[in-house]
Structure formats: C-alpha cells, structure tokens
Design an enzyme around this catalytic site. Sequence first.
Site, PDB file in Angstrom:
ATOM      1  N   ARG A   1     -13.855  14.308   7.542  1.00  0.00           N
ATOM      2  CA  ARG A   1     -14.581  14.674   6.317  1.00  0.00           C
ATOM      3  C   ARG A   1     -16.061  14.889   6.603  1.00  0.00           C
ATOM      4  O   ARG A   1     -16.651  14.177   7.419  1.00  0.00           O
ATOM      5  CB  ARG A   1     -14.427  13.566   5.265  1.00  0.00           C
ATOM      6  CG  ARG A   1     -13.077  13.583   4.581  1.00  0.00           C
ATOM      7  CD  ARG A   1     -12.917  12.384   3.671  1.00  0.00           C
ATOM      8  NE  ARG A   1     -11.997  11.426   4.229  1.00  0.00           N
ATOM      9  CZ  ARG A   1     -11.858  10.165   3.813  1.00  0.00           C
ATOM     10  NH1 ARG A   1     -12.599   9.712   2.834  1.00  0.00           N
ATOM     11  NH2 ARG A   1     -10.982   9.371   4.381  1.00  0.00           N
TER      12      ARG A   1
ATOM     13  N   ARG B   1      -2.500  -2.093  -3.606  1.00  0.00           N
ATOM     14  CA  ARG B   1      -3.728  -1.324  -3.400  1.00  0.00           C
ATOM     15  C   ARG B   1      -3.687  -0.100  -4.302  1.00  0.00           C
ATOM     16  O   ARG B   1      -2.727   0.673  -4.273  1.00  0.00           O
ATOM     17  CB  ARG B   1      -3.809  -0.892  -1.944  1.00  0.00           C
ATOM     18  CG  ARG B   1      -4.958   0.056  -1.692  1.00  0.00           C
ATOM     19  CD  ARG B   1      -5.289   0.141  -0.203  1.00  0.00           C
ATOM     20  NE  ARG B   1      -6.548   0.852  -0.057  1.00  0.00           N
ATOM     21  CZ  ARG B   1      -6.637   2.112   0.366  1.00  0.00           C
ATOM     22  NH1 ARG B   1      -5.547   2.797   0.684  1.00  0.00           N
ATOM     23  NH2 ARG B   1      -7.821   2.690   0.468  1.00  0.00           N
TER      24      ARG B   1
ATOM     25  N   HIS C   1     -13.697   2.090  -0.751  1.00  0.00           N
ATOM     26  CA  HIS C   1     -13.738   0.990   0.237  1.00  0.00           C
ATOM     27  C   HIS C   1     -14.261  -0.299  -0.391  1.00  0.00           C
ATOM     28  O   HIS C   1     -14.725  -1.196   0.325  1.00  0.00           O
ATOM     29  CB  HIS C   1     -14.681   1.321   1.428  1.00  0.00           C
ATOM     30  CG  HIS C   1     -14.157   2.366   2.362  1.00  0.00           C
ATOM     31  ND1 HIS C   1     -14.996   3.250   3.010  1.00  0.00           N
ATOM     32  CD2 HIS C   1     -12.913   2.666   2.781  1.00  0.00           C
ATOM     33  CE1 HIS C   1     -14.279   4.046   3.785  1.00  0.00           C
ATOM     34  NE2 HIS C   1     -13.012   3.719   3.655  1.00  0.00           N
TER      35      HIS C   1
ATOM     36  N   GLU D   1      -8.366  -5.532   4.621  1.00  0.00           N
ATOM     37  CA  GLU D   1      -8.143  -5.173   3.225  1.00  0.00           C
ATOM     38  C   GLU D   1      -6.876  -5.815   2.662  1.00  0.00           C
ATOM     39  O   GLU D   1      -6.840  -6.177   1.492  1.00  0.00           O
ATOM     40  CB  GLU D   1      -8.098  -3.642   3.087  1.00  0.00           C
ATOM     41  CG  GLU D   1      -9.486  -3.038   3.251  1.00  0.00           C
ATOM     42  CD  GLU D   1      -9.520  -1.513   3.216  1.00  0.00           C
ATOM     43  OE1 GLU D   1      -9.300  -0.908   4.285  1.00  0.00           O
ATOM     44  OE2 GLU D   1      -9.748  -0.950   2.150  1.00  0.00           O
TER      45      GLU D   1
ATOM     46  N   ASN E   1       0.880  -1.173   0.000  1.00  0.00           N
ATOM     47  CA  ASN E   1       0.000   0.000   0.000  1.00  0.00           C
ATOM     48  C   ASN E   1       0.914   1.218   0.000  1.00  0.00           C
ATOM     49  O   ASN E   1       1.474   1.594   1.032  1.00  0.00           O
ATOM     50  CB  ASN E   1      -0.895  -0.023   1.238  1.00  0.00           C
ATOM     51  CG  ASN E   1      -1.888   1.123   1.247  1.00  0.00           C
ATOM     52  OD1 ASN E   1      -1.811   2.047   0.424  1.00  0.00           O
ATOM     53  ND2 ASN E   1      -2.811   1.082   2.181  1.00  0.00           N
TER      54      ASN E   1
END
Length: 378
Positions: free
Chosen positions: A223, A73, A162, A365, A7
Amino acid sequence: MRVFVVNSGSSSIKYQLIDVATEQVVLSGLLERIGQTGADGTTGDAADHDAGMRVVLERLGDEASSIGAVGHRVVHGGELFTEPAVIDERVEQGIQSVSALAPLHNPANLAGIRAARSALPEVPHVAVFDTAFHQSMPPAAFTYAIDRAVAAERGVRRFGFHGTSHQFVAGRAAALLGRPLDELKLIVLHLGNGSSAAAIDGGRSIDTSMGLTPLEGLVMGTRSGDLDPGALLHLLRGGLAVDELDALLNSRSGLLGLAGSADMRDVTAAAAAGDVDAALALDVWSHRIRHYVGAYLAQLGGLDALVFTAGIGENAAPLRARALDGLGHLGLALDEARNAAASREARLISPAGARVAVLVVPTNEELAIAQAAAALVS
Ligand code: ADP
C-alpha cells in the site's frame, strides 16, 4: 478463562484457543480457500463459513467445552463502537450498518460471527474492533478539511486501524517502564505488512496515521500510504479506471511498487546488494516514519517512550536504527548492543539515561482480543 479467538476473512477462518491467565495458546489453526474451487477441481477447506465453523468445532473436540467466551476480530466499528461489545442482534446489525466502510472485511467478519454463534450458542461472543481504540481522537485529528456536508453524508472522516495492537502494545510498554499508562506520552510504530503509527496520550489514542481506510499514512508492503489526493485525480483523468487505481494503491504500491517485493527482508537484502530501487524504497520508508514521529511529538507535547512492534518493528534492528536516524536531538537514540540483541521479549533498546525510552514490544492481537473478551464477560 479460555477464550476462543476467531479472525474470519472472506475465504479464511483463523482461530486460537487462549488461556487468558497463563497467556498460553492451547490450540490454533486455519481454514483456507473457503467457498473456492480451483481450476483443477480441488475445493477449499469448507463450502462456506457455517460449514467451516463445524470443521473448526470438530478439530476442537473435547476442548470446545472449555471455552468461556468467543472473541471476534472485527475490522470496522465506524463511529458506533468505541470499545469491545458483547454480540447480540443489535451489535450484529451495527457491524452490518458500517460495512460500507470496510466492504471486504466486515461482511466476512460477520459471516464468521454468525457461524460461530450458531455453532457455540451457549457462550458469550464478543466483538473487538480494529478502529475502536482510535475513537478517542479529537475532531481536529479525525476531520478531513473537505465540505462538511459532503463528508457527513458520505461518512468521510479518519478512523484509524490496528487499534487492538496499539492499545495492547501501549499497555505492555507501561508495564515494562513500571509506570501508569495514564501518565505516559507514547508513540507506537506498528511496522508490519500493514503499518501505522499512533500517538497515545495517557492511554488514549490522539492521532494515528491510517485514515478512512488503511491506505493512509506509512509506506507499507503493497500500500502506498500518503499521496496527494490530486495525484488520484490526475491518474483518473489520465484514463485509469477506478478498479485499476484501487489495485495500484492497495496491491501494487509501497515496497512492492518501489522495489519489486512487498517483503522487507527481500528489500533490505536487495539494497545491501547495491540495488538502487531498493535503497530508495528504504529511504522513502524511513523518511515517512520520521515525518510521523516528528508530527506526533508535536501533537503530544512531549514523549516518554517510542515503541516498535509488528514484523519489521520487532525483528529488524537495522531498520529500527534507520527509522530513528538523525533524531538524537529529540532525545531519540538507540543503544547499539541492546538494539542488535536477538530477543522475543519486550525490551528497552535506548541507552541508559536517555530522555526518551525506546522499546521493542511484541504485539499479540489474538491475546489482546482474548483479554478484552474475558474482561467484558467476567
Ligand atoms: P502482517 O501485517 O501481515 O501481520 P507482520 O507484522 O508479520 O505482517 O510483518 C511482516 C513484515 O515483517 C514483512 O515485510 C517481513 O519481511 C518483515 N520482517 C519480518 N522479520 C524481518 C526481519 N528480520 N528483517 C526485516 N523484515 C522482517
């Protein structure tokens, strides 16, 4: 097979070596502050991603020879990528071509891919996209109601993110329920620092709360989630610069903006101590979740299970209860003892015989990327 999962961010490389059959992490690590020099003259863990990948390879030592594939990723696959892809020149160009949609992430992902491909040229590299799972959304769900020509020219539509997590969690939920995924109507609530909801019908995403960017939808750590686009115009006309607006919505909103901390543990502690801002933040947070649960129930036309995942969804029993408060008439209820039980396993938290199963399913993930890469190359 062992998959090396990478990642790569703009200034970091996170990695895990995963044995796919046993789901065990053989080795993991992190390089930080890549390419950065501090005010005190200290440098980061590497000068650039190429140098960083050489450091990672050194750390891997003899284990490097056991790598069967590398899984990367990648945040944005645009409309090009609907599933994981074995990386070649064409795929690299594809990732590059949609970079405008994720200017902070895709170039960094690509830097990691290029560095890893040159460091490990003998093994296949696979790109796994955060957006790909949601490419099954129908036009009604991904189209914004603005001038079609402008939207097409500027690439403005909903993508969702996601996806790797939503897909992984949906699969685990089906396994836990002992039913085929293609028969299930699911709502997955990925509630972490970044948060999104997804409506999944027969294993396919039919709607999700994030949109063109990861700003849309639920209240997150920093956010805003949903906001009247007119509010943006109002702020811009009021003299806020575009970069200031960007920072406001991405970095200074959500729980941080409402309650002064982006960390849900702080917010719940403050609310418990009587802080009215924190109490309102939790009300807004859960109100927005119920808004999406109701919407997705309607879009799915029924519901077999609702699944909680990610940092808040997996760990915060009182917040799970709060999110579903008042939804008993929809068949959504929690068994208090099951919900409160501490566990790291996938589990059922609704009462026996409930119309809708409510589950907690830990997301992973990295494992999902490793599984996807292994499936594609073998
Ligand atoms: P990311 O999106 O960065 O991967 P995570 O999925 O790890 O984030 O979720 C981080 C969030 O989970 C933080 O807001 C953290 O406070 C929250 N969290 C973790 N454990 C708990 C808990 N026991 N109670 C409340 N919130 C929690």
